[in-house]
Design a protein around this motif. Structure first.
Motif, PDB file in Angstrom:
ATOM      1  N   GLN A  37     -14.742  11.074   7.380  1.00 57.07           N
ATOM      2  CA  GLN A  37     -16.254  11.810   7.092  1.00 57.07           C
ATOM      3  C   GLN A  37     -17.018  11.856   5.761  1.00 57.07           C
ATOM      4  OE1 GLN A  37     -15.857  13.416   9.296  1.00 57.07           O
ATOM      5  NE2 GLN A  37     -14.014  12.200   9.898  1.00 57.07           N
ATOM      6  N   LYS A  38     -16.765  10.774   4.375  1.00 61.28           N
ATOM      7  CA  LYS A  38     -17.800  10.565   3.811  1.00 61.28           C
ATOM      8  C   LYS A  38     -18.007   9.843   4.214  1.00 61.28           C
ATOM      9  CE  LYS A  38     -14.101  12.264   0.070  1.00 61.28           C
ATOM     10  NZ  LYS A  38     -12.694  12.218  -0.341  1.00 61.28           N
ATOM     11  N   PRO A  39     -19.034   9.428   3.169  1.00 57.67           N
ATOM     12  CA  PRO A  39     -20.038   8.185   2.954  1.00 57.67           C
ATOM     13  C   PRO A  39     -19.510   7.052   2.364  1.00 57.67           C
ATOM     14  CG  PRO A  39     -21.023   9.554   1.565  1.00 57.67           C
ATOM     15  CD  PRO A  39     -19.380  10.285   1.640  1.00 57.67           C
ATOM     16  N   PRO A  40     -19.782   5.834   3.082  1.00 59.68           N
ATOM     17  CA  PRO A  40     -18.903   4.726   2.562  1.00 59.68           C
ATOM     18  C   PRO A  40     -20.076   4.291   0.818  1.00 59.68           C
ATOM     19  CG  PRO A  40     -21.259   4.427   4.547  1.00 59.68           C
ATOM     20  CD  PRO A  40     -21.009   5.440   4.061  1.00 59.68           C
ATOM     21  N   GLU A  41     -20.571   4.632   0.281  1.00 57.32           N
ATOM     22  CA  GLU A  41     -21.016   4.307  -1.271  1.00 57.32           C
ATOM     23  C   GLU A  41     -20.082   5.241  -1.651  1.00 57.32           C
ATOM     24  OE1 GLU A  41     -23.652   7.920   0.245  1.00 57.32           O
ATOM     25  OE2 GLU A  41     -23.720   5.571   1.096  1.00 57.32           O
ATOM     26  N   MET A  42     -19.385   6.051  -0.755  1.00 53.14           N
ATOM     27  CA  MET A  42     -18.242   6.778  -1.809  1.00 53.14           C
ATOM     28  C   MET A  42     -16.696   5.907  -1.526  1.00 53.14           C
ATOM     29  SD  MET A  42     -18.494  10.369  -2.065  1.00 53.14           S
ATOM     30  CE  MET A  42     -16.705  10.598  -2.836  1.00 53.14           C
ATOM     31  N   ILE A  43     -16.209   5.279  -1.088  1.00 52.52           N
ATOM     32  CA  ILE A  43     -14.906   4.353  -0.542  1.00 52.52           C
ATOM     33  C   ILE A  43     -15.346   3.330  -2.162  1.00 52.52           C
ATOM     34  CG2 ILE A  43     -13.781   2.463   0.982  1.00 52.52           C
ATOM     35  CD1 ILE A  43     -16.255   3.845   3.312  1.00 52.52           C
ATOM     36  N   SER A  44     -13.877   2.904  -2.116  1.00 49.64           N
ATOM     37  CA  SER A  44     -13.054   2.173  -3.434  1.00 49.64           C
ATOM     38  C   SER A  44     -13.265   1.028  -2.379  1.00 49.64           C
ATOM     39  CB  SER A  44     -12.638   2.989  -3.958  1.00 49.64           C
ATOM     40  OG  SER A  44     -11.914   1.398  -4.925  1.00 49.64           O
ATOM     41  N   GLY A  45     -13.674  -1.016  -2.374  1.00 49.82           N
ATOM     42  CA  GLY A  45     -12.754  -1.566  -2.009  1.00 49.82           C
ATOM     43  C   GLY A  45     -11.905  -2.465  -2.448  1.00 49.82           C
ATOM     44  N   ASN A  46     -11.262  -2.089  -3.157  1.00 47.81           N
ATOM     45  CA  ASN A  46     -10.345  -2.444  -4.405  1.00 47.81           C
ATOM     46  C   ASN A  46      -9.316  -1.066  -3.793  1.00 47.81           C
ATOM     47  OD1 ASN A  46     -11.634  -3.728  -5.276  1.00 47.81           O
ATOM     48  ND2 ASN A  46     -11.945  -2.921  -7.284  1.00 47.81           N
ATOM     49  N   MET A  47      -9.661  -0.534  -3.343  1.00 45.76           N
ATOM     50  CA  MET A  47      -8.487   0.579  -3.335  1.00 45.76           C
ATOM     51  C   MET A  47      -7.909  -0.156  -2.007  1.00 45.76           C
ATOM     52  SD  MET A  47      -6.345   2.958  -3.772  1.00 45.76           S
ATOM     53  CE  MET A  47      -6.036   3.450  -5.853  1.00 45.76           C
ATOM     54  N   SER A  48      -9.734   0.466  -1.394  1.00 48.96           N
ATOM     55  CA  SER A  48      -9.101  -0.083   0.614  1.00 48.96           C
ATOM     56  C   SER A  48      -8.362  -1.354   0.200  1.00 48.96           C
ATOM     57  CB  SER A  48     -10.253  -0.224   0.735  1.00 48.96           C
ATOM     58  OG  SER A  48     -10.777   1.295   1.331  1.00 48.96           O
ATOM     59  N   ALA A  49      -8.288  -2.736   0.089  1.00 42.97           N
ATOM     60  CA  ALA A  49      -7.706  -3.880   0.210  1.00 42.97           C
ATOM     61  C   ALA A  49      -6.516  -3.240  -0.383  1.00 42.97           C
ATOM     62  CB  ALA A  49      -9.008  -4.598  -0.885  1.00 42.97           C
ATOM     63  N   ALA A  50      -6.238  -3.210  -1.666  1.00 42.40           N
ATOM     64  CA  ALA A  50      -4.708  -2.708  -1.969  1.00 42.40           C
ATOM     65  C   ALA A  50      -4.086  -2.273  -1.027  1.00 42.40           C
ATOM     66  CB  ALA A  50      -5.142  -1.941  -3.177  1.00 42.40           C
ATOM     67  N   MET A  51      -4.780  -1.139  -0.491  1.00 39.36           N
ATOM     68  CA  MET A  51      -3.324  -0.481   0.300  1.00 39.36           C
ATOM     69  C   MET A  51      -3.533  -1.308   1.251  1.00 39.36           C
ATOM     70  SD  MET A  51      -2.956   2.590  -0.641  1.00 39.36           S
ATOM     71  CE  MET A  51      -1.973   3.877   1.032  1.00 39.36           C
ATOM     72  N   CYS A  52      -4.094  -2.134   2.022  1.00 39.93           N
ATOM     73  CA  CYS A  52      -4.384  -2.854   3.171  1.00 39.93           C
ATOM     74  C   CYS A  52      -2.770  -3.520   3.246  1.00 39.93           C
ATOM     75  CB  CYS A  52      -5.201  -3.883   3.610  1.00 39.93           C
ATOM     76  SG  CYS A  52      -6.526  -2.876   4.832  1.00 39.93           S
ATOM     77  N   VAL A  53      -2.856  -4.488   1.763  1.00 45.11           N
ATOM     78  CA  VAL A  53      -2.144  -5.702   1.247  1.00 45.11           C
ATOM     79  C   VAL A  53      -0.190  -4.525   0.846  1.00 45.11           C
ATOM     80  CG1 VAL A  53      -1.126  -6.973  -0.437  1.00 45.11           C
ATOM     81  CG2 VAL A  53      -3.261  -7.109   0.006  1.00 45.11           C
ATOM     82  N   TYR A  54      -0.673  -3.042   0.711  1.00 44.33           N
ATOM     83  CA  TYR A  54       0.517  -2.077   0.597  1.00 44.33           C
ATOM     84  C   TYR A  54       1.092  -2.565   2.085  1.00 44.33           C
ATOM     85  CZ  TYR A  54       2.361   2.388  -0.115  1.00 44.33           C
ATOM     86  OH  TYR A  54       3.666   3.219   0.395  1.00 44.33           O
ATOM     87  N   SER A  55       0.047  -1.492   3.224  1.00 47.99           N
ATOM     88  CA  SER A  55       0.613  -1.308   4.417  1.00 47.99           C
ATOM     89  C   SER A  55       1.318  -2.275   5.088  1.00 47.99           C
ATOM     90  CB  SER A  55      -0.099  -0.854   5.131  1.00 47.99           C
ATOM     91  OG  SER A  55      -0.697   0.982   4.639  1.00 47.99           O
ATOM     92  N   GLY A  56       0.788  -4.224   4.561  1.00 46.45           N
ATOM     93  CA  GLY A  56       1.201  -4.732   4.941  1.00 46.45           C
ATOM     94  C   GLY A  56       2.537  -5.072   4.654  1.00 46.45           C
ATOM     95  N   LEU A  57       3.134  -5.581   3.177  1.00 45.58           N
ATOM     96  CA  LEU A  57       4.274  -5.322   2.934  1.00 45.58           C
ATOM     97  C   LEU A  57       5.076  -4.510   3.390  1.00 45.58           C
ATOM     98  CD1 LEU A  57       3.264  -6.622  -0.710  1.00 45.58           C
ATOM     99  CD2 LEU A  57       3.680  -7.914   1.373  1.00 45.58           C
ATOM    100  N   PHE A  58       4.692  -3.374   3.172  1.00 38.80           N
ATOM    101  CA  PHE A  58       6.025  -2.727   4.077  1.00 38.80           C
ATOM    102  C   PHE A  58       6.652  -2.142   5.338  1.00 38.80           C
ATOM    103  CE2 PHE A  58       5.976  -1.206  -0.345  1.00 38.80           C
ATOM    104  CZ  PHE A  58       6.716  -0.907  -0.210  1.00 38.80           C
ATOM    105  N   MET A  59       5.111  -2.928   5.863  1.00 43.88           N
ATOM    106  CA  MET A  59       5.385  -2.939   7.542  1.00 43.88           C
ATOM    107  C   MET A  59       6.818  -4.149   7.774  1.00 43.88           C
ATOM    108  SD  MET A  59       1.833  -2.686   9.812  1.00 43.88           S
ATOM    109  CE  MET A  59       0.796  -4.046   8.894  1.00 43.88           C
TER     110      MET A  59
END
Length: 106
Positions: A37-59
């Protein structure tokens, strides 16, 4: 009652970290859903990328650990989906995913 008792005492039941770890990780999914629900300018690209890697590893971990932890797999597959969406919103906002106008190049 016997099936509930069997679940309580199973290797992935609520008496183990195989159960409570994934339950706690659903908080990542909930946070990602709220962040949609937040505007895209508030998204952290680094954190989103890190969470993608994290979730992929834990899958992969959830699939390889014995006994297989399907609750953890579902949690991280959901988080991967949410974070990929958030990352795509960030990429679009940064201008990385804009379509080329073919008429402008000729």
């Amino acid at each position: 009652m016997a099936s509930f008792r069997a679940f309580l005492n199973s290797p992935v039941g609520p008496k183990t970290t195989h159960f409570w770890g994934p339950v706690a990780n659903w908080g990542f999914v909930a946070a990602g859903l709220v962040d949609m629900q937040k505007p895209p300018e508030m998204i952290s690209g680094n954190m989103s990328a890190a969470m993608c890697v994290y979730s992929g590893l834990f899958m992969r971990f959830a699939w390889m650990v014995q006994p297989r932890n399907y609750l953890l797999l579902a949690c991280h597959a959901s988080n991967e989906t949410v974070q990929m969406y958030q990352f795509s919103r960030w990429l679009k906002h940064q201008g990385y995913l804009q379509k080329e106008d073919k008429s402008a190049s000729t």
